[in-house]
Structure formats: C-alpha cells, structure tokens
Design a protein around this motif. Structure first.
Motif, PDB file in Angstrom:
ATOM      1  N   GLN A 214       0.829  -1.178  -0.502  1.00  0.00           N
ATOM      2  CA  GLN A 214      -0.033  -0.036  -0.087  1.00  0.00           C
ATOM      3  C   GLN A 214       0.541   1.223  -0.199  1.00  0.00           C
ATOM      4  O   GLN A 214       1.054   2.445  -0.609  1.00  0.00           O
ATOM      5  N   SER A 215       2.255   1.682   0.434  1.00  0.00           N
ATOM      6  CA  SER A 215       2.663   2.525   0.800  1.00  0.00           C
ATOM      7  C   SER A 215       4.120   1.848   0.957  1.00  0.00           C
ATOM      8  O   SER A 215       4.550   0.727   1.698  1.00  0.00           O
ATOM      9  N   ASP A 245       3.567   8.140  -3.314  1.00  0.00           N
ATOM     10  CA  ASP A 245       2.838   6.848  -2.757  1.00  0.00           C
ATOM     11  C   ASP A 245       1.442   6.650  -3.623  1.00  0.00           C
ATOM     12  O   ASP A 245       1.358   4.764  -3.962  1.00  0.00           O
ATOM     13  N   GLU A 246       0.809   6.748  -4.214  1.00  0.00           N
ATOM     14  CA  GLU A 246      -0.006   6.055  -5.971  1.00  0.00           C
ATOM     15  C   GLU A 246       1.387   5.817  -7.040  1.00  0.00           C
ATOM     16  O   GLU A 246       0.417   4.226  -7.232  1.00  0.00           O
ATOM     17  N   LYS A 249       1.595   1.666  -4.393  1.00  0.00           N
ATOM     18  CA  LYS A 249       0.326   1.657  -5.228  1.00  0.00           C
ATOM     19  C   LYS A 249       0.097   0.789  -6.458  1.00  0.00           C
ATOM     20  O   LYS A 249      -0.105  -0.429  -5.876  1.00  0.00           O
ATOM     21  N   GLU A 250       0.657   1.533  -6.992  1.00  0.00           N
ATOM     22  CA  GLU A 250       0.297   1.211  -8.335  1.00  0.00           C
ATOM     23  C   GLU A 250       1.145  -0.224  -8.726  1.00  0.00           C
ATOM     24  O   GLU A 250       0.890  -1.611  -9.210  1.00  0.00           O
ATOM     25  N   SER A 286      -7.264  -1.541  -4.103  1.00  0.00           N
ATOM     26  CA  SER A 286      -6.283  -2.097  -4.804  1.00  0.00           C
ATOM     27  C   SER A 286      -6.852  -4.011  -4.657  1.00  0.00           C
ATOM     28  O   SER A 286      -6.207  -4.913  -5.607  1.00  0.00           O
ATOM     29  N   ALA A 332      -7.313   8.249  -6.310  1.00  0.00           N
ATOM     30  CA  ALA A 332      -5.816   7.904  -5.107  1.00  0.00           C
ATOM     31  C   ALA A 332      -6.228   9.363  -4.138  1.00  0.00           C
ATOM     32  O   ALA A 332      -5.770   9.677  -2.929  1.00  0.00           O
ATOM     33  N   THR A 364     -12.223   5.648  -2.136  1.00  0.00           N
ATOM     34  CA  THR A 364     -10.910   5.291  -2.212  1.00  0.00           C
ATOM     35  C   THR A 364     -10.527   7.003  -0.841  1.00  0.00           C
ATOM     36  O   THR A 364      -9.312   7.003  -1.641  1.00  0.00           O
ATOM     37  N   ASP A 367      -7.512   5.748   0.729  1.00  0.00           N
ATOM     38  CA  ASP A 367      -6.540   5.359  -0.073  1.00  0.00           C
ATOM     39  C   ASP A 367      -5.114   5.962   0.624  1.00  0.00           C
ATOM     40  O   ASP A 367      -3.980   4.790   1.272  1.00  0.00           O
ATOM     41  N   PHE A 368      -4.847   7.340   1.105  1.00  0.00           N
ATOM     42  CA  PHE A 368      -3.243   7.468   1.394  1.00  0.00           C
ATOM     43  C   PHE A 368      -3.527   8.649   2.633  1.00  0.00           C
ATOM     44  O   PHE A 368      -3.936   9.547   2.593  1.00  0.00           O
TER      45      PHE A 368
END
Length: 612
Positions: A214-215, A245-246, A249-250, A286, A332, A364, A367-368
C-alpha cells in the motif's frame, strides 16, 4: 456456513481459485461504521469468506465479535481469529460460546504473541502454549461445531523450516481443517515450501496470504514485523518510486497480480494453491484492482441467495469492464467527507455485475495514508500491526534498547539518545525508527525542548511549496508541490500544559489537543475542527491531505500512547523501581499535540514551545 463446505461447493463450480478477505476492528466508532459500508461494497467481489482479526490478549474481543457478526450479514462464511497466549481460559470459553451464539462457525486458531521470557505479564492458563493446544481444546470442548483453521509461515517463524512444517502437521493432526499462511513476497520460495508441506502429509486446503503493497513505509514495517523474506529485485523496483505513494500502490497491485498468477498456475512442477487470503488492512482499492487484473470478478460461485441462505452460481458470462471498477487517474486523491462515506449505500448480495463507483466516494477517500495520522473516520485508521501488541518485542529486546530506567533523568537520557542518534538502536517505545531526514532541520530545537524534561514523540518542520520529488520532504505523484505546518507531539507535566494553554489563548495560529491516561482532554479546538498539517497539490488531481489530526483521532492515539507506558512497565517486576516509575509517569503526564498554522514562519512554533 463452514469454510470447508464452501470450498467443496466451489471446487465443482468455479474456474479460478477462491479467496478470502481479512479485516481488523477499527479503533474508532466512525471507522467501524464506515468499515461496515465497505464490507457491503466488497461483498460484490464474492469472496468465499471474510476473516476478522483478534487483538493480542483479547484486547479487541468485543469489537472483533461485533465485526464478525456484522460480516455474517455480508457472507455466511465468516472466520474469527482467536489467540490463546496471555488469555485466561474463561475468556476463551466465553468467546467460543459468544461466537456460537452469533452464528459464527469458523475459527482461525492462533497462538498469538509468544511468551516473552522474563516478561511480567498477566497470568494465563499454562495449558495453552501453542496453537495446537487451542485446536485440541476446541475439538474436545465443541467437537465439530467449528471449522478450525491454523496459521503457517512460508518464510519461517521461530523455528527452522523443517521444524516449522513438523509443527504445522502437528496442528493439522490436532484437528485443523484449513491453513492460512503469513504474508510473503517470494513466490518461488513459497512454492518450494508448499511442496514440502504436501510431502509431509498435510492435505487440508492452504490459502496463501497476500498483502498488497500500500505504501513504501507500511511495506517495510509489515515485512519487518512478520520477518518476511523480500527479494532484492523487489526492493530495487520500489526504491526509485518510494516517495510516490500512488506509484507504489500501482506497483503493489501489479506485483501481487503476478505473484498470484505464479502460485496458482499449474504450469510448474509441484502443487499449486487453490485459495488466496487477502490481508486488506481495511482498504479496498488494491483488492478490486488485483481481482480485476486476474479476471476473477463476476465468474465466481460465491453469491449468496439471501432467501434460501445458500450459495448460487451467477452468470459466468457476465463480466464487468475495468471502467465499471472506476480505476480513474485521480481516485487516490479523493477527499470525500465522512458524511459522503456514510452515504455510500450497501449493494445487494445477489448483484452479478459490479456497479460503477463514482469518484469521491468512500472506495478511495482513505487510500493515503492508512495510519495513525489519517482521518479517524477511515476504516483503516490507526493500524500499526493488527496482529501484535503495541511493542511486539521480547523482554531481552526491551532491556537492550531502553535499559531499566529508575529516574526521570534516565527517561530524559533515553529520549535525547533517540534524537541524537548515538547508535543504530536509538529508538523509544513510541518512535521505533531512527529520526527522519526532515527532523534534522529542527533537531537543535527538539533537543533543547526535550532537555527540559518534555519528551517529544513526533514532529515535523514547516514546509512551503516544496517539489513533490524532493529527496527529504517529497511525497505523492511527480510534478506536484507539498506543504506542511510545524507540528510537535510530546509528553509533559500538567504545569507545562497550563503554560501552553495560556499562551495559545492569545494566538489564533496555535491549536492543540491534550489528553491523559484517565481519558481527560483539554483543547482550544472547536467541536468538529481539525488540524490539516500536510497537504499536496498535483497536476489533474484534487488536493491531497494525508495528515489530519482531529479529536477522535487524537483520542485513539492517546489511548494507544499511554497503553505503551503500561506495556513497557509489564516487562519489570511489580515492586521494582522501574515499573513504579513508568506507571507513575503514565498516570501523571499529559500527551500534547500542537500545530502552528503559519507555515510561512517556520520558527514560530519552536520559539513558542521553548518559551513555554
């Protein structure tokens, strides 16, 4: 319904492996309510079951049972984790009876945190030393009323691999019906381990534990806590994108997709797994993405016919497109309010196609990040490690790191040692890692402040429009700019808090929360007001605010922070000077979180604190 029954039905009716989703009880009531909404949305992914974690020593007993009962409304196969270490038998009996009364038919029997040498812990029943003891006890007590699962450790645990596999077989021989593994990131290593498990005579279903990355920070933390082997190639791939971060995650979605394809493919020598266990950390994006990549959505048999309480086969030709999952470039960055999260309605169990999830909805918005600085309304708020106690250490480690403090001066020295970084082990119970690179910009002020007997546990300097790819302050997508307000969190005496309160009354730019171990609070914040202390602006995206501190979030953290004083004290005899000191400090000090909103003047907060 029992998991083994659902698996038997699944074997004859699906074209891909089955999967379960794991959740933990959120720390706050609002997070709990929002998780229930999230469970409704995720139910259309048709997992074969949902699992609910159990806090160390039964610390989340009531919330775990409540969440498991709520999960039954979304999936008849709900699995309650249950640990035996540091729990009295009466609590185990009460939990099993309570689970039975609520209709829960599946238990994941775990030992929990291992006995920690000379730790002076709550007395527990000596008959429960291993997970196999718990399995035997459940079988003797309740017969076949429960479907019982156990954990396995592909990357090892406390024994060598052969001994671990022998221990796993012992648990299965004691009556375990299925196995869920610890998370891992080495697919080839997992397959070799699985081959040895099958060769040992273990034939029950094995669900492979997968925790999507996730991070970067959470990945490092969880792999360290779980002692997972990390392939060098994985670290090499993450290193260039660790601040984005994005992108992380990807990458995590693609890595998990490839790993699952590898371990479930029949195109290699040896056994494959037929079940995947997703450790969601209460996030959902995710998991949606991975299942969509695999082509597993809309073709499974795990849709519940509510009228007849049985599983039915949906139309396997109906498959939603990626677009219907709303994997948009800006999701995100969603910043939906808690009200928007609550307004996202449940989706019917019998839906066989996935409805579009419009931007800015609760799929979403959290997400962060998924940590203690996020919104307390997030279902993922407050996760450090949902499987362990707050410290998660042995007595030997505690004594090596922090010694046996007997005076306030000893505690001062520990906090200062952490700030000065005198050794690789310069940590505190509240700061398990060395100081961050950005902390060096305010380090002289922190050292001076801490030298006066006010112990800092978290802080950040003010930043005005720093490029998002900056090596020290950068985060988020490329070509953006990040901002942050000066912030500091510390333990102090009440007289210091009174001085701060007096000074803050004359300053509109200074806001604080304070709490003590009794749960008493003091603040100059209006009801519903929060401190957004970090934010970022990125091309084509909404403003991200990953660091928000408000009342319920601070209350949850304060409870945890004072709990760490209590747990640290338990590593010493009740009459010892060290234990008495730690408990006295816990009872007398206040935890304070203060934010200075004028980020254009980076020194103002530190001048104020030193004056205080």
């Amino acid at each position: 319904m029992k998991l083994t029954e659902a698996i038997s039905r699944d074997d004859a009716s699906t074209i891909h492996p089955y999967y379960t989703l794991e959740f933990f009880p959120p720390r706050t009531d609002s997070g709990f309510e929002n998780l229930l909404t999230r469970l409704s949305r995720l139910s259309v992914l048709n997992p074969i079951g949902l699992t609910i974690t159990w806090g160390a020593g039964g610390s989340t007993k009531q919330r775990s049972l409540d969440l498991a009962e709520a999960a039954l409304g979304e999936n008849p196969v709900t699995i309650l984790h249950l640990t035996c270490t540091n729990m009295e038998r009466d609590m185990l009996d009460d939990t099993l009876d309570n689970a039975k009364a609520r209709g829960i038919q599946n238990i994941l029997a775990l030992r929990g945190d291992p006995p920690r040498g000379e730790e002076y812990w709550i007395p527990c029943d000596p008959q429960f030393q291993h997970a196999s003891d718990l399995v035997k006890y459940i079988r003797k007590r309740d017969g076949d009323e429960f479907c019982v699962g156990v954990a396995a450790y592909p990357d090892g645990h406390s024994l060598d691999e052969d001994a671990e596999i022998a221990n796993l077989k012992l648990k299965v021989d004691a009556g375990a019906d299925f196995i869920i593994t610890q998370l891992f990131y080495d697919a080839d290593g997992f397959l070799m381990w699985l081959k040895k498990v099958r060769e040992s005579g273990v034939e029950v279903p094995v669900l492979a534990g997968v925790m999507p990355i996730q991070s970067y920070a959470s990945f490092l933390r969880m792999t360290k806590l779980c002692a997972s082997r990390v392939p060098p190639s994985l670290i090499a791939s993450l290193e260039p994108i660790r601040h984005d971060d994005e992108a992380v995650k990807e990458f995590g979605v693609e890595f998990a997709t490839d790993m699952i394809r590898t371990i479930t493919s029949p195109n290699h020598n040896g056994p494959t797994v037929q079940g995947i266990h997703f450790c969601t950390l209460n996030l959902e994006k995710s998991t949606w993405r991975i299942l969509d990549n695999l082509g597993w959505i809309g073709t499974t048999a795990h849709v519940l016919d509510e009228g007849k309480n049985r599983l039915i086969q949906p139309d396997s030709n109906v498959r939603p497109s990626s677009a219907s999952l709303l994997i948009t470039p800006h999701d995100a960055a969603s910043a939906a309010t808690p009200k928007e999260a609550e307004d996202t309605g449940p989706i019917s169990h019998t839906t066989t196609t996935l409805p579009a999830l419009p931007a800015n909805q609760a799929v979403t918005w959290d997400d962060f990040p998924n940590g203690r600085f996020g919104s307390a309304d997030s279902a993922a708020f407050g996760v450090r490690d949902p499987y362990k106690n707050e410290l998660g250490m042995t007595a030997a480690e505690v004594h090596r790191l922090w010694g046996q403090p007997e005076t306030i001066e000893d505690l001062n020295a520990m906090f200062l040692k952490h700030l000065r970084g005198h050794s690789p082990f310069s940590t505190t119970p509240w700061s398990p890692n060395p100081i961050a690179a950005e902390t060096k910009f305010i380090l002289p002020r922190l050292i001076e402040f801490t030298s006066k007997g006010t112990w800092t546990v978290a802080s950040q300097p003010a930043v005005d429009c720093m490029p998002s790819d900056d090596e020290v302050f950068g985060w988020g997508p490329k070509d953006g700019f990040v901002f942050q307000k000066a912030f500091c969190e510390f333990f102090c005496e009440f007289v210091t808090l009174e001085r701060l309160k007096h000074k803050a009354a004359a300053l509109d730019t200074v806001k604080f929360f304070a709490a003590n171990a009794k749960g008493e609070m003091m603040t100059n914040m209006a009801p519903g007001e929060s401190n957004a202390v970090t934010w970022g602006v990125f091309p084509g995206k909404e403003v991200m605010q990953p660091t928000v501190i408000e009342r319920s979030a601070f209350q949850a953290w304060a409870e945890e922070a004072f709990g760490i004083w209590s747990e640290w004290a338990l590593f010493f005899p009740p009459a010892s000077t060290t234990r008495q000191l730690l408990e006295r400090v816990r009872d007398e000090r206040w935890l304070v979180s203060v934010c200075h909103h004028d980020f254009k003047n980076p020194n103002d907060l530190w001048d104020l604190l030193l004056e205080t």
